[in-house]
Write an enzyme that holds these catalytic residues in place. Structure first.
Site, PDB file in Angstrom:
ATOM      1  N   GLU A 272       0.802  -1.227   0.000  1.00 49.17           N
ATOM      2  CA  GLU A 272       0.000   0.000   0.000  1.00 49.17           C
ATOM      3  C   GLU A 272       0.833   1.275   0.000  1.00 49.17           C
ATOM      4  O   GLU A 272       0.307   2.346  -0.247  1.00 49.17           O
ATOM      5  CB  GLU A 272      -1.002  -0.001   1.163  1.00 49.17           C
ATOM      6  N   ASN A 273       2.133   1.155   0.264  1.00 49.48           N
ATOM      7  CA  ASN A 273       2.969   2.346   0.195  1.00 49.48           C
ATOM      8  C   ASN A 273       3.431   2.648  -1.228  1.00 49.48           C
ATOM      9  O   ASN A 273       4.351   3.444  -1.420  1.00 49.48           O
ATOM     10  CB  ASN A 273       4.162   2.225   1.143  1.00 49.48           C
TER      11      ASN A 273
END
Lengths: 231, 232
Positions: B59-60
């Site tokens: 998700e980063n």
């Protein structure tokens, strides 16, 4: 003529006032504008509200700003990190305020702030403790929470390369929140190792257009935790 | 259904963490876009069947995440959501956080596999906070993942270290999401969330249905075909 370069880090952050709201790019160490944060610590602004995904690692960068007691409130998704108790010690002692926001909601609140959107409905957090106090509304049979946009006085951003117009490219997963924050802050201050004349960045690959950037300061090289830890 | 304490039920061998991860990996369809949570779910990346191409999302800001690099090749700007160094695979892409969570919240990811403190019989999940009053709350992307990803699978030990059931009638810890879980892999068995409790899909070798009943604080339904019920 547009030239957003400033001479040094101290000058770049000189006018940040007490009680400012500051967005700080980065996810863990990746993309954290460590040099700008340390310039802000030296500058002395206090009672800040910091919007950032984390609360810093070790005892440098964001952790150092918090540890220097310059931060009154943090808006973040994950205020824990291995090797740093700076935030948790202050939090448990009641000396710092926390607004905990789910990571995607944090990103979208910042995106909305930069895009002129006042608020939006999201399914994230419905039926949880983080829904308390928030308006809930049903669309097409599904419940959503109303979330307000976030803006800031200042964004501190780290880029891989910039031009004088403030066009930016990032490095790998160091991009994270920075393009959103650049748009959401009144004054966006960027540190980059490469700062060159307009025309040096391929317009097709620019990630943050220069319109979102106000100041660019060139830094010698990025300081990372392993480097700093060794000092 | 039972909520017998650890003192009354012994510890069973069951599956190892890697065996659990391999079972979860075997259920991921070729071509899936998948987010793996921090902890045991990370092991799934090592067990993807070689004939399948699975794109891992972190998700980063990365699709096409590859394994950890050699120590001398670590790039501090290339990390996963657990902030550990990773690599990119051919076909990878980088993007900012709003795009990353558009993938999550917008239903573009096929599956996420997460850890759990508690899973409820109605699909409720608690995995972000113990609820302890002195804990510093931290949520990360867990609530976004369960609200948006098409399927949510849980990989967890069946009981806590103290022996308390993690599969419960209703979550007592703070909820991450309500009615979000589809399937649960524990060291003892695999379950689907059914209409009336946990539906048993299969048991680990050496584990009996009664063992699972004893260690689960919610209804468990044996939905296996009769000829498979002795299979372990």
């Amino acid at each position: 003529m547009i030239d957003k370069r400033v001479a040094d880090l101290a000058y770049a952050v000189a006018d940040i006032a007490d009680r400012s709201t500051i967005m700080v790019g980065g996810f863990g160490e990746a993309g954290s504008p460590v040099e700008l944060i340390h310039a802000l610590i030296d500058q002395g602004a206090a009672e800040l509200t910091v919007i950032s995904n984390n609360t810093g690692s070790g005892d440098f960068g964001l952790a150092a700003l918090i540890g220097a007691r310059r931060v009154a409130k943090v808006v973040c998704s994950y205020p824990r990190s291995a090797g740093s108790t700076v935030f948790s010690d202050l939090y448990r002692a009641g000396l710092i305020e926390l607004e905990l926001v789910p990571q995607g909601t944090l990103a979208e609140r910042i995106r909305a702030g930069g895009a002129g959107i006042a608020a939006f409905y999201t399914p994230t957090g419905v039926a949880t403790a983080l829904a308390e106090g928030k308006e809930q509304r049903v669309f097409d049979g599904q419940p959503y929470l109303l979330e307000r946009a976030l803006t800031a006085d200042v964004a501190l951003i780290k880029a891989r390369a910039a031009d004088w117009h403030g066009n930016l490219v990032y490095n790998k997963t160091a991009r994270n929140f920075s393009p959103l924050m650049a748009a959401a802050a009144s004054t966006t201050i960027v540190e980059a190792t490469a700062v060159d004349a307009p025309g040096t960045l391929d317009p097709e690959t620019v990630v943050t257009p220069g319109i979102f950037v106000d100041r660019v300061v060139q830094v010698a090289d990025f300081a990372y935790e392993p480097v700093l830890a060794a000092q | 259904m039972s909520d017998l304490s650890a003192s009354k039920v012994g510890k069973l061998k069951g599956w190892t963490r890697n065996q659990m991860a391999a079972l979860a990996a075997a259920d991921i369809a070729d071509g899936s876009y998948v987010n793996l949570g921090i902890g045991i779910p990370e092991l799934i990346a090592h067990h993807i069947p070689p004939d399948r191409e699975i794109v891992l999302h972190t998700e980063n800001g990365l699709l096409g995440m590859g394994p950890a690099p050699d120590p001398q090749a670590v790039d501090p700007d290339l990390i996963n959501a657990g902030k550990k160094p990773v690599t990119t695979l051919p076909g990878a892409s980088f993007f900012h956080h709003a795009d990353s969570f558009a993938m999550i919240r917008g239903g573009h990811l096929d599956l996420c596999v997460l850890g759990a403190l508690e899973v409820a019989a109605n699909g409720g999940l608690a995995n972000w906070s113990t609820g302890a009053t002195d804990a510093v709350p931290a949520v990360g992307g867990a609530m976004d993942l369960v609200s948006g990803v098409k399927a949510v699978h849980i990989l967890t030990s069946h009981c806590t270290k103290e022996g308390s059931p993690k599969l419960v009638e209703r979550c007592t810890r703070p909820l991450t999401g309500k009615g979000v879980v589809n399937r649960v892999y524990t060291d003892l068995a695999i379950f689907d969330i059914g209409a009336a409790g946990f539906d048993l899909v299969c048991l680990a070798p050496g584990v009996d249905f009664s063992d699972v009943i004893e260690r689960t604080a919610a209804p468990v339904n044996d939905i296996r075909p009769k000829d498979e019920r002795t299979w372990t």
